[in-house]
Design a protein around this motif. Structure first.
Motif, PDB file in Angstrom:
ATOM      1  N   PRO A   1      -5.560   5.241  -7.816  1.00 25.74           N
ATOM      2  CA  PRO A   1      -5.658   5.818  -6.473  1.00 25.74           C
ATOM      3  C   PRO A   1      -7.063   6.261  -6.092  1.00 25.74           C
ATOM      4  CG  PRO A   1      -4.616   7.349  -7.985  1.00 25.74           C
ATOM      5  CD  PRO A   1      -4.733   6.056  -8.717  1.00 25.74           C
ATOM      6  N   ILE A   2      -7.313   6.187  -4.802  1.00 29.23           N
ATOM      7  CA  ILE A   2      -8.536   6.725  -4.207  1.00 29.23           C
ATOM      8  C   ILE A   2      -8.109   7.830  -3.254  1.00 29.23           C
ATOM      9  CG2 ILE A   2     -10.506   6.267  -2.689  1.00 29.23           C
ATOM     10  CD1 ILE A   2     -10.600   3.446  -3.794  1.00 29.23           C
ATOM     11  N   TRP A   3      -8.753   8.988  -3.361  1.00 29.00           N
ATOM     12  CA  TRP A   3      -8.438  10.117  -2.491  1.00 29.00           C
ATOM     13  C   TRP A   3      -9.268  10.027  -1.216  1.00 29.00           C
ATOM     14  CZ3 TRP A   3      -5.139  14.369  -3.816  1.00 29.00           C
ATOM     15  CH2 TRP A   3      -4.526  14.239  -5.061  1.00 29.00           C
ATOM     16  N   TYR A   4      -8.633  10.369  -0.090  1.00 30.53           N
ATOM     17  CA  TYR A   4      -9.281  10.302   1.218  1.00 30.53           C
ATOM     18  C   TYR A   4      -9.238  11.654   1.914  1.00 30.53           C
ATOM     19  CZ  TYR A   4      -9.735   5.192   1.430  1.00 30.53           C
ATOM     20  OH  TYR A   4     -10.104   3.879   1.201  1.00 30.53           O
TER      21      TYR A   4
ATOM     22  N   ASP B   1       0.837  -1.193   0.000  1.00 29.54           N
ATOM     23  CA  ASP B   1       0.000   0.000   0.000  1.00 29.54           C
ATOM     24  C   ASP B   1       0.879   1.252   0.000  1.00 29.54           C
ATOM     25  OD1 ASP B   1      -2.165  -1.664   0.123  1.00 29.54           O
ATOM     26  OD2 ASP B   1      -2.486  -1.424   2.277  1.00 29.54           O
ATOM     27  N   GLN B   2       0.447   2.248  -0.760  1.00 31.18           N
ATOM     28  CA  GLN B   2       1.211   3.486  -0.826  1.00 31.18           C
ATOM     29  C   GLN B   2       0.296   4.678  -0.549  1.00 31.18           C
ATOM     30  OE1 GLN B   2       3.998   3.819  -4.242  1.00 31.18           O
ATOM     31  NE2 GLN B   2       3.212   1.814  -4.869  1.00 31.18           N
ATOM     32  N   TYR B   3       0.816   5.606   0.213  1.00 36.29           N
ATOM     33  CA  TYR B   3       0.103   6.843   0.511  1.00 36.29           C
ATOM     34  C   TYR B   3       0.880   7.986  -0.130  1.00 36.29           C
ATOM     35  CZ  TYR B   3      -2.328   4.099   4.070  1.00 36.29           C
ATOM     36  OH  TYR B   3      -3.081   3.149   4.716  1.00 36.29           O
ATOM     37  N   GLY B   4       0.182   8.861  -0.846  1.00 36.53           N
ATOM     38  CA  GLY B   4       0.881   9.946  -1.521  1.00 36.53           C
ATOM     39  C   GLY B   4       0.098  11.240  -1.515  1.00 36.53           C
ATOM     40  N   ARG B   5       0.767  12.297  -1.938  1.00 35.56           N
ATOM     41  CA  ARG B   5       0.180  13.628  -2.110  1.00 35.56           C
ATOM     42  C   ARG B   5      -0.538  14.104  -0.852  1.00 35.56           C
ATOM     43  NH1 ARG B   5      -2.237  12.401  -8.138  1.00 35.56           N
ATOM     44  NH2 ARG B   5      -3.022  10.550  -7.093  1.00 35.56           N
TER      45      ARG B   5
ATOM     46  N   ALA C   1      -6.820   6.237   6.658  1.00 38.09           N
ATOM     47  CA  ALA C   1      -7.479   7.068   7.662  1.00 38.09           C
ATOM     48  C   ALA C   1      -8.632   7.840   7.039  1.00 38.09           C
ATOM     49  CB  ALA C   1      -6.466   8.042   8.261  1.00 38.09           C
ATOM     50  N   GLY C   2      -9.667   8.110   7.840  1.00 38.58           N
ATOM     51  CA  GLY C   2     -10.775   8.933   7.388  1.00 38.58           C
ATOM     52  C   GLY C   2     -11.718   8.224   6.434  1.00 38.58           C
ATOM     53  N   LYS C   3     -12.274   8.974   5.504  1.00 38.50           N
ATOM     54  CA  LYS C   3     -13.260   8.430   4.573  1.00 38.50           C
ATOM     55  C   LYS C   3     -12.867   8.736   3.133  1.00 38.50           C
ATOM     56  CE  LYS C   3     -16.162  12.562   5.104  1.00 38.50           C
ATOM     57  NZ  LYS C   3     -17.512  13.064   5.483  1.00 38.50           N
ATOM     58  N   PRO C   4     -13.215   7.850   2.201  1.00 38.10           N
ATOM     59  CA  PRO C   4     -12.878   8.086   0.788  1.00 38.10           C
ATOM     60  C   PRO C   4     -13.650   9.277   0.235  1.00 38.10           C
ATOM     61  CG  PRO C   4     -14.294   6.161   1.003  1.00 38.10           C
ATOM     62  CD  PRO C   4     -13.898   6.555   2.395  1.00 38.10           C
ATOM     63  N   PHE C   5     -12.999   9.983  -0.686  1.00 38.50           N
ATOM     64  CA  PHE C   5     -13.589  11.174  -1.290  1.00 38.50           C
ATOM     65  C   PHE C   5     -13.742  11.040  -2.799  1.00 38.50           C
ATOM     66  CE2 PHE C   5     -12.178  15.208  -3.454  1.00 38.50           C
ATOM     67  CZ  PHE C   5     -13.423  15.824  -3.468  1.00 38.50           C
ATOM     68  N   LEU C   6     -12.721  10.468  -3.483  1.00 40.21           N
ATOM     69  CA  LEU C   6     -12.759  10.426  -4.945  1.00 40.21           C
ATOM     70  C   LEU C   6     -12.017   9.198  -5.458  1.00 40.21           C
ATOM     71  CD1 LEU C   6     -12.240  13.393  -7.372  1.00 40.21           C
ATOM     72  CD2 LEU C   6     -10.903  11.315  -7.698  1.00 40.21           C
ATOM     73  N   ASP C   7     -12.688   8.453  -6.340  1.00 42.16           N
ATOM     74  CA  ASP C   7     -12.103   7.276  -6.986  1.00 42.16           C
ATOM     75  C   ASP C   7     -11.705   7.659  -8.409  1.00 42.16           C
ATOM     76  OD1 ASP C   7     -11.520   4.886  -8.242  1.00 42.16           O
ATOM     77  OD2 ASP C   7     -13.198   3.790  -7.365  1.00 42.16           O
TER      78      ASP C   7
ATOM     79  N   TYR D   1      -6.848  16.492   6.659  1.00 41.15           N
ATOM     80  CA  TYR D   1      -5.830  15.952   5.763  1.00 41.15           C
ATOM     81  C   TYR D   1      -6.475  15.444   4.478  1.00 41.15           C
ATOM     82  CZ  TYR D   1      -1.942  16.096   9.067  1.00 41.15           C
ATOM     83  OH  TYR D   1      -0.941  16.514   9.913  1.00 41.15           O
ATOM     84  N   LEU D   2      -5.786  15.670   3.366  1.00 42.05           N
ATOM     85  CA  LEU D   2      -6.200  15.154   2.069  1.00 42.05           C
ATOM     86  C   LEU D   2      -5.025  14.354   1.507  1.00 42.05           C
ATOM     87  CD1 LEU D   2      -8.146  15.178  -0.454  1.00 42.05           C
ATOM     88  CD2 LEU D   2      -6.898  17.224  -1.196  1.00 42.05           C
ATOM     89  N   TYR D   3      -5.308  13.147   1.034  1.00 46.55           N
ATOM     90  CA  TYR D   3      -4.225  12.328   0.477  1.00 46.55           C
ATOM     91  C   TYR D   3      -4.793  11.289  -0.476  1.00 46.55           C
ATOM     92  CZ  TYR D   3      -5.688   8.717   3.825  1.00 46.55           C
ATOM     93  OH  TYR D   3      -6.421   7.782   4.529  1.00 46.55           O
ATOM     94  N   SER D   4      -3.898  10.673  -1.268  1.00 46.92           N
ATOM     95  CA  SER D   4      -4.318   9.612  -2.176  1.00 46.92           C
ATOM     96  C   SER D   4      -3.746   8.282  -1.700  1.00 46.92           C
ATOM     97  CB  SER D   4      -3.848   9.905  -3.610  1.00 46.92           C
ATOM     98  OG  SER D   4      -2.440  10.071  -3.666  1.00 46.92           O
TER      99      SER D   4
END
Length: 270
Positions: free
Chosen positions: A117-120, A87-91, A139-145, A105-108
């Motif tokens: 990627p899915i943005w959270y 798993d990778q976390y970015g941006r 962490a948190g909830k998904p925002f954009l697929d 926090y906003l991340y992909s």
């Protein structure tokens, strides 16, 4: 003792077409021109060229033939996959607001199997708690697929920018159909399911404009955006052809965007 692949001794390498191509450059040391042959220059052409396609197939065949004699092939492939699939976390970015709204926090997130990627979105508490647990899960909830940004799933977010009040997500999209277009959506309008696939996904704002591969600049009241584009309308987003600084007012047609500065006008004045 090193194992020698006996298959290698039986491989017949394909003959590669050569062309009569030379390059010549000025040389101070030689006090004149220096030339050299480049017989494989033709391989730098369009990959769809039948000759290049044939070359690729011949080389692949040689590689496959060699690999058949590799006793540890399965083990090597597994070790490479095990080392690469994680798993990778970015941006990651902490989004703040000039209106005093709660920061987040906003991340992909890229899954271990190479999915898009899915943005959270995560609160500071959610993010810090996930950090303590070595991000065993997002962490948190998904925002954009990102797979829902185009009908064929090829679209990807190249750059992104958040409005000063932290309410709007701007994203520069590139896909098989177009490149260099900015789109916008509110954070309270997530893209996690879709029935239709308009450019940049369902639920986005109507605002859009073509820009160079460069960041945009919001004005403090987030009612408008400055962006760069090519001076030549037929030049796409290539600002090497000269560039314009343009202003887009949100909730308006980009055809009405104002040109604030044109580098070609500046050059003409010189």
């Amino acid at each position: 003792m090193t194992h020698v692949n006996s298959t290698a001794t039986r491989i017949v390498y394909p003959k590669v077409h050569q062309v009569n191509k030379t390059w010549s450059y000025r040389s101070a040391k030689a006090k004149g021109n220096v030339s050299y042959a480049d017989p494989y220059f033709w391989l730098e052409g369009d990959a769809s060229n039948p000759g290049i396609q044939s070359f690729i197939k011949d080389q692949s065949k040689v590689t496959d033939q060699y690999m058949q004699g590799c006793r540890g092939k399965a083990t090597i492939i597994k070790s490479i996959k095990d080392a690469s699939n994680y798993d990778q976390y970015g941006r990651m970015s902490l989004v703040t607001s000039n209106k005093g709204n709660t920061s987040f926090y906003l991340y992909s997130f890229f899954g271990s199997e190479g999915q898009a990627p899915i943005w959270y979105i995560a609160s500071i508490a959610e993010f810090q708690n996930a950090k303590k647990n070595a991000f065993e899960k997002p962490a948190g909830k998904p925002f954009l697929d990102e797979t829902l940004l185009s009908s064929d799933g090829s679209a990807s977010i190249v750059l992104w920018s958040v409005s000063p009040d932290g309410s709007t997500f701007g994203y520069l999209l590139a896909n098989s159909e177009s490149a260099g277009s900015w789109y916008f959506r509110k954070f309270d309008s997530p893209l996690l399911t879709a029935k239709t696939f308009p450019a940049a996904g369902e639920g986005r704002l109507k605002d859009t404009f073509q820009s160079s591969i460069d960041m945009i600049s919001w004005i403090p009241d987030q009612k408008g955006i400055f962006y760069l584009t090519s001076s030549d309308s037929s030049g796409g987003t290539n600002t090497d052809l000269g560039y314009k600084v343009r202003y887009h007012a949100l909730r308006t047609d980009n055809a009405n965007d104002l040109t604030v500065f044109d580098s070609k006008d500046e050059l003409r004045q010189d």
